[in-house]
Design a protein around this motif. Structure first.
Motif, PDB file in Angstrom:
ATOM      1  N   GLY A 143      13.352   2.573   1.962  1.00  0.00           N
ATOM      2  CA  GLY A 143      12.467   3.727   1.767  1.00  0.00           C
ATOM      3  C   GLY A 143      11.645   3.613   0.488  1.00  0.00           C
ATOM      4  N   TYR A 144      10.559   4.376   0.451  1.00  0.00           N
ATOM      5  CA  TYR A 144       9.628   4.306  -0.671  1.00  0.00           C
ATOM      6  C   TYR A 144       9.793   5.455  -1.655  1.00  0.00           C
ATOM      7  N   CYS A 145      10.656   6.437  -1.351  1.00  0.00           N
ATOM      8  CA  CYS A 145      10.685   7.633  -2.184  1.00  0.00           C
ATOM      9  C   CYS A 145      12.054   7.912  -2.795  1.00  0.00           C
ATOM     10  N   ILE A 174      -1.964 -11.278   7.261  1.00  0.00           N
ATOM     11  CA  ILE A 174      -2.828 -10.750   6.184  1.00  0.00           C
ATOM     12  C   ILE A 174      -2.456  -9.285   5.945  1.00  0.00           C
ATOM     13  N   ARG A 175      -2.409  -8.523   7.014  1.00  0.00           N
ATOM     14  CA  ARG A 175      -2.124  -7.090   6.867  1.00  0.00           C
ATOM     15  C   ARG A 175      -0.711  -6.835   6.361  1.00  0.00           C
ATOM     16  N   GLU A 176       0.249  -7.541   6.971  1.00  0.00           N
ATOM     17  CA  GLU A 176       1.649  -7.217   6.672  1.00  0.00           C
ATOM     18  C   GLU A 176       2.084  -7.623   5.271  1.00  0.00           C
ATOM     19  N   ILE A 204       0.202  -7.405   2.500  1.00  0.00           N
ATOM     20  CA  ILE A 204      -0.519  -6.748   1.395  1.00  0.00           C
ATOM     21  C   ILE A 204       0.463  -6.075   0.417  1.00  0.00           C
ATOM     22  N   PRO A 205       1.480  -5.304   0.901  1.00  0.00           N
ATOM     23  CA  PRO A 205       2.398  -4.689  -0.080  1.00  0.00           C
ATOM     24  C   PRO A 205       3.084  -5.727  -0.970  1.00  0.00           C
ATOM     25  N   GLU A 206       3.498  -6.834  -0.370  1.00  0.00           N
ATOM     26  CA  GLU A 206       4.174  -7.887  -1.125  1.00  0.00           C
ATOM     27  C   GLU A 206       3.215  -8.512  -2.147  1.00  0.00           C
ATOM     28  N   LEU A 252       0.391   1.821  -8.310  1.00  0.00           N
ATOM     29  CA  LEU A 252       0.637   3.245  -8.066  1.00  0.00           C
ATOM     30  C   LEU A 252       0.324   3.480  -6.599  1.00  0.00           C
ATOM     31  N   LYS A 253       1.234   4.158  -5.898  1.00  0.00           N
ATOM     32  CA  LYS A 253       1.086   4.275  -4.440  1.00  0.00           C
ATOM     33  C   LYS A 253       0.830   5.711  -4.016  1.00  0.00           C
ATOM     34  N   HIS A 254      -0.096   5.878  -3.102  1.00  0.00           N
ATOM     35  CA  HIS A 254      -0.396   7.197  -2.541  1.00  0.00           C
ATOM     36  C   HIS A 254      -0.495   7.044  -1.030  1.00  0.00           C
ATOM     37  N   ALA A 265      -7.050   0.163  -1.059  1.00  0.00           N
ATOM     38  CA  ALA A 265      -6.900   1.179   0.000  1.00  0.00           C
ATOM     39  C   ALA A 265      -6.829   0.480   1.347  1.00  0.00           C
ATOM     40  N   TYR A 266      -5.697   0.596   2.000  1.00  0.00           N
ATOM     41  CA  TYR A 266      -5.530  -0.095   3.281  1.00  0.00           C
ATOM     42  C   TYR A 266      -4.594   0.721   4.159  1.00  0.00           C
ATOM     43  N   GLY A 267      -4.465   0.288   5.400  1.00  0.00           N
ATOM     44  CA  GLY A 267      -3.433   0.913   6.224  1.00  0.00           C
ATOM     45  C   GLY A 267      -3.901   1.388   7.574  1.00  0.00           C
ATOM     46  N   HIS A 268      -3.182   2.417   8.033  1.00  0.00           N
ATOM     47  CA  HIS A 268      -3.235   2.802   9.435  1.00  0.00           C
ATOM     48  C   HIS A 268      -4.408   3.756   9.674  1.00  0.00           C
ATOM     49  N   VAL A 269      -5.612   3.191   9.560  1.00  0.00           N
ATOM     50  CA  VAL A 269      -6.812   4.033   9.586  1.00  0.00           C
ATOM     51  C   VAL A 269      -6.945   4.778  10.917  1.00  0.00           C
ATOM     52  N   LEU A 306      -3.923   6.316   5.034  1.00  0.00           N
ATOM     53  CA  LEU A 306      -4.257   5.207   4.134  1.00  0.00           C
ATOM     54  C   LEU A 306      -3.193   5.072   3.047  1.00  0.00           C
ATOM     55  N   HIS A 307      -2.900   3.833   2.691  1.00  0.00           N
ATOM     56  CA  HIS A 307      -2.122   3.579   1.490  1.00  0.00           C
ATOM     57  C   HIS A 307      -3.149   3.424   0.381  1.00  0.00           C
ATOM     58  N   PHE A 308      -3.408   4.540  -0.257  1.00  0.00           N
ATOM     59  CA  PHE A 308      -4.500   4.607  -1.235  1.00  0.00           C
ATOM     60  C   PHE A 308      -3.939   4.222  -2.601  1.00  0.00           C
ATOM     61  N   ASN A 309      -3.661   2.919  -2.725  1.00  0.00           N
ATOM     62  CA  ASN A 309      -2.911   2.432  -3.879  1.00  0.00           C
ATOM     63  C   ASN A 309      -3.832   1.938  -4.987  1.00  0.00           C
ATOM     64  N   LEU A 310      -3.257   1.843  -6.173  1.00  0.00           N
ATOM     65  CA  LEU A 310      -3.998   1.301  -7.307  1.00  0.00           C
ATOM     66  C   LEU A 310      -3.198   0.165  -7.902  1.00  0.00           C
ATOM     67  N   ALA A 356       2.142  10.835   4.250  1.00  0.00           N
ATOM     68  CA  ALA A 356       1.857  10.638   5.672  1.00  0.00           C
ATOM     69  C   ALA A 356       3.061  10.094   6.422  1.00  0.00           C
ATOM     70  N   GLU A 357       3.685   9.039   5.855  1.00  0.00           N
ATOM     71  CA  GLU A 357       4.766   8.383   6.605  1.00  0.00           C
ATOM     72  C   GLU A 357       5.928   7.957   5.729  1.00  0.00           C
ATOM     73  N   HIS A 358       5.852   8.157   4.420  1.00  0.00           N
ATOM     74  CA  HIS A 358       6.935   7.689   3.555  1.00  0.00           C
ATOM     75  C   HIS A 358       7.916   8.788   3.157  1.00  0.00           C
ATOM     76  N   GLY A 359       7.613  10.036   3.516  1.00  0.00           N
ATOM     77  CA  GLY A 359       8.556  11.119   3.255  1.00  0.00           C
ATOM     78  C   GLY A 359       8.448  11.681   1.844  1.00  0.00           C
TER      79      GLY A 359
HETATM   80  C1  2HG Z   1       2.676  -0.485   4.985  1.00  0.00           C
HETATM   81  O1  2HG Z   1       1.965   0.128   5.787  1.00  0.00           O
HETATM   82  C2  2HG Z   1       3.816   0.248   4.348  1.00  0.00           C
HETATM   83  O2  2HG Z   1       2.529  -1.691   4.763  1.00  0.00           O
HETATM   84  C3  2HG Z   1       3.833   0.067   2.821  1.00  0.00           C
HETATM   85  O3  2HG Z   1       3.817   1.578   4.699  1.00  0.00           O
HETATM   86  C4  2HG Z   1       2.668   0.652   2.116  1.00  0.00           C
HETATM   87  O4  2HG Z   1       3.276  -0.437   0.063  1.00  0.00           O
HETATM   88  C5  2HG Z   1       2.653   0.474   0.593  1.00  0.00           C
HETATM   89  O5  2HG Z   1       1.989   1.273  -0.064  1.00  0.00           O
END
Ligand code: 2HG
Ligand code: ZN
Length: 466
Positions: free
Chosen positions: A69-71, A325-327, A329-331, A340-342, A373-377, A382-386, A421-424
């Motif tokens: 989990g992220y939270c 490429i998509r999967e 990005i968090p790593e 910083l994650k939003h 900013a990426y994700g499940h558009v 969006l994972h509106f990260n910095l 949105a999805e991380h709780g």
């Molecule tokens: C994803 O969509 C995960 O890859 C992680 O929900 C998002 O790291 C993240 O901000």
């Protein structure tokens, strides 16, 4: 401890500090707690007796799944007075019913094992996440997990037919019946989904299955803008008969980070573009010509100036390379430095104006932060990260987390969106919930919590302040 040993039997209670240690830190290393012990029950009956004991003795219980989990929802607090309840030994697939398109699984099952069990029965369990090889169904249910196929199949909440839950006082609520229609009063089970173990401990679930995917077409597409991505999705949904299963936004910086940090990732397009989508159309009919549907849609979108360039995967290997490429990005973000994650969501119509407004705010106010900013558009998520800009101070960047988060979440609210949105909520966003939920919602949530957990033993301090 004797009482716990009596309930959980030999090997059911961890006492060795080194064995307990992995249960004390969350996936993102935001929190490090302490615990009285870690309980490893093997049956629902043991969990029932454990909770009754903890309820009588006012001991906090922190349910723990795959710890992805992220939270910080599965991490005990610093008091050392809470028990971590690991569900990992409850990991049986109790039943697979291909004709009813359902299966019954225990909370400790790894998501990938559930997907495999469905596949072996010629069916699809569609929840798909980056952490699927580690995360557990109980955690997926308790956080109402999302991922990359929500657009077509819904979030975890929508994939549930029934639940088995142990309540705070040890009673077991069982609604595992595999019914698609059941209008018998309040939908009690829905309260446990997304409750992060604060209302009861989910021990098993009846989940929906779907027809197995027999053909897929996948494209990596450079789009003119975020708005163009949203318009392309609407066209593709229509052209494919609503068979778009994934539609993920990838910014230029996402490609730069992954090609820099993840071996084997390369930009599939010949020149750099600002925004991309990774989209996939799938069908259970092997004979469907989805490549044609996708190619034709992309061609007309190219003429309408929405699409700038695209590649359609010609093999499984090419498809996997695009998904990588998509999967990753968090790593890649993690390797690159502090972030910083939003995890925000908006109606898709508001995505483009939001990205402009919040992007401008970041440019003007956070010179040491780079927007990723990426994700499940397709889901408006969006994972509106910095990410910290190279060469800047990690501490200075992270010290501003609170004020940056406040500004971004306020803009999200102004656009009618959600700060989670999805991380709780976990422990991380308790304050955000207090700020953005209405007083009526908070009153009702607190009343529900009091009803289900009057002594406040279930995952104290998560979702709601204890
Ligand atoms: C994803 O969509 C995960 O890859 C992680 O929900 C998002 O790291 C993240 O901000
Ligand atoms: Zn995500």
């Amino acid at each position: 401890m004797t009482a716990l040993n009596d309930i959980l039997g030999s090997g059911g209670v961890l006492t060795d500090a080194a064995e307990i240690e992995p249960y004390l830190t969350d996936h993102r290393h935001l929190y490090h707690g302490r615990a009285l012990t870690v309980a490893l029950p093997r049956s629902v009956d043991q969990i029932s007796r454990l909770l009754a004991y903890c309820n009588d003795n006012r001991i906090g219980v922190v349910p723990h799944g795959g710890n992805t989990g992220y939270c910080g929802g599965a991490t005990p607090d610093e008091s050392g007075q809470q028990i971590v309840l690991s569900l990992k030994r409850l990991n049986r697939i109790r039943n697979v019913d291909p004709l009813n398109y359902s299966l019954i699984v225990e909370a400790g099952c790894i998501l990938a094992d559930v997907q495999r069990a469905a596949d072996e029965a010629d069916r699809l369990f569609p929840l798909s996440l980056g952490s699927e090889g580690t995360c557990q169904i109980g955690g997926n249910l308790s956080t109402n997990a999302g991922g990359t196929s929500v657009l077509r199949y819904g979030m975890m909440r929508e994939l549930v037919l029934g639940l088995e839950v142990v309540l705070a006082d040890g009673r077991v609520l069982s609604t595992l019946g595999a019914l698609r229609k059941d209008n018998t009063g309040y939908d009690i089970k829905s309260l446990f989904l997304g409750a992060e173990g604060t209302l009861g401990v989910i021990t098993a679930a009846t989940l929906k299955l779907f027809s197995k995917v027999r053909t897929a077409a996948t494209a990596f597409v450079a789009v003119q803008s975020v708005q163009a991505a949203v318009e392309l999705l609407a066209r593709l949904r229509e052209a494919s008969g609503d068979r778009v299963s994934s539609f993920e936004l990838i910014p230029r910086i996402g490609i730069e980070l992954t090609t820099r940090h993840i071996p084997g990732v390369r930009d599939p397009l010949k020149q750099p573009y600002e925004w991309h989508v990774l989209c996939e159309v799938t069908s259970s009919r092997a004979a469907d010509r989805l490549d044609d549907v996708l190619t034709e849609s992309l061609a007309t979108a190219f003429e309408a100036n929405l699409v700038l360039d695209a590649v359609v995967a010609q093999s499984d290997r090419e498809r996997e390379a695009l998904w990588k490429i998509r999967e990753t990005i968090p790593e890649a973000q993690r390797i690159d430095g502090a972030s910083l994650k939003h995890d925000i969501s908006l109606p898709v119509t508001s995505l483009a104006p939001f990205v402009t407004k919040a992007g401008d705010w970041i440019r003007d106010n956070v010179p040491d932060g780079q927007l990723v900013a990426y994700g499940h558009v397709g889901d408006g998520n969006l994972h509106f990260n910095l990410n910290q800009v190279a060469g800047t101070s990690r501490d200075v960047f992270l010290a501003r987390e609170g004020s940056i988060k406040r500004a971004i979440h306020d803009i999200v609210r102004d656009f009618g969106g959600s700060f989670s949105a999805e991380h709780g909520i976990g422990r991380l966003k308790v304050g955000e919930l207090e700020r953005y939920a209405s007083p009526v919602e908070l009153d009702l949530m607190r009343a529900v919590k009091r009803t289900f957990d009057p002594n406040g033993i279930l995952n104290p301090g998560k979702v709601l302040r204890s």
